[in-house]
Design an enzyme around this catalytic site. Sequence first.
Site, short mmCIF file in Angstrom:
data_model
loop_
_atom_site.label_atom_id
_atom_site.label_comp_id
_atom_site.label_asym_id
_atom_site.label_seq_id
_atom_site.Cartn_x
_atom_site.Cartn_y
_atom_site.Cartn_z
N PRO A 116 14.13 -0.38 -12.88
CA PRO A 116 13.99 -0.54 -11.43
C PRO A 116 12.55 -0.69 -10.94
O PRO A 116 12.02 0.17 -10.23
CB PRO A 116 14.64 0.73 -10.89
N CYS A 117 11.94 -1.81 -11.25
CA CYS A 117 10.58 -2.07 -10.78
C CYS A 117 10.52 -2.18 -9.26
O CYS A 117 9.46 -2.01 -8.66
CB CYS A 117 10.00 -3.31 -11.44
N HIS A 118 11.67 -2.44 -8.61
CA HIS A 118 11.69 -2.52 -7.14
C HIS A 118 11.38 -1.17 -6.50
O HIS A 118 11.02 -1.12 -5.33
CB HIS A 118 13.05 -3.04 -6.65
#
Length: 159
Positions: free
Chosen positions: A124-126
Amino acid sequence: MVHREERYHVVLAAPMGRLGVVVRDDGLEDVSFLSQRARLKPPRTPLERRICRQLRAYFANPRVLFDIPLATGGTPFQQRVWRMLRKIPPGETCSYGELARRLRTSPRAVGNACRANPIPIVIPCHRVVAASGIGGFMGERDGKAVRLKHWLLGHERTR
C-alpha cells in the site's frame, strides 16, 4: 499509465476502473490500473483466482489483510521499504519522512521505492503521504494517479 492488455493474465473490474494482474508461478508480480474500457479477462489458475478473491474482498472491506505470495523483484532496499509499507494499517497514513527515519534513509529514497512498487494496493504505497499534503502516486504529483490515491485513502477511511 497506458498498458498493453495482452501483458496481463487477469483483467479485473474494480470500483475505480480495471486492474491488470500479472502472476508468476510463485506469486503476484504486478497490479496496474487500467482504463474502464480494458477488456475483462477472468482468472484461470488457482493462484489467479485467489488473488482476485482477495482484491475483491479489499474493495468490499479494506480492512481485509492480503495473504497471497508476492513475486516483486526489486532491490534489497526496495524490499525493505515495501515490507514497511505493508505494516501501515488500512485507513492510516505515514509520511515519507517518518518512514525514512525508521529506515535510516532519505524521504526521496522512500519515494523512489514507492514509485517502483509493482503491486499497489497489496503493497500500500498510497498510504505514504508528504509532510504537507497527499504527495505523489505512481510517479505523478497530480492528475489521474493522485485521484486514484485519494480514492484509495477515502475507501479505507470510510469503512
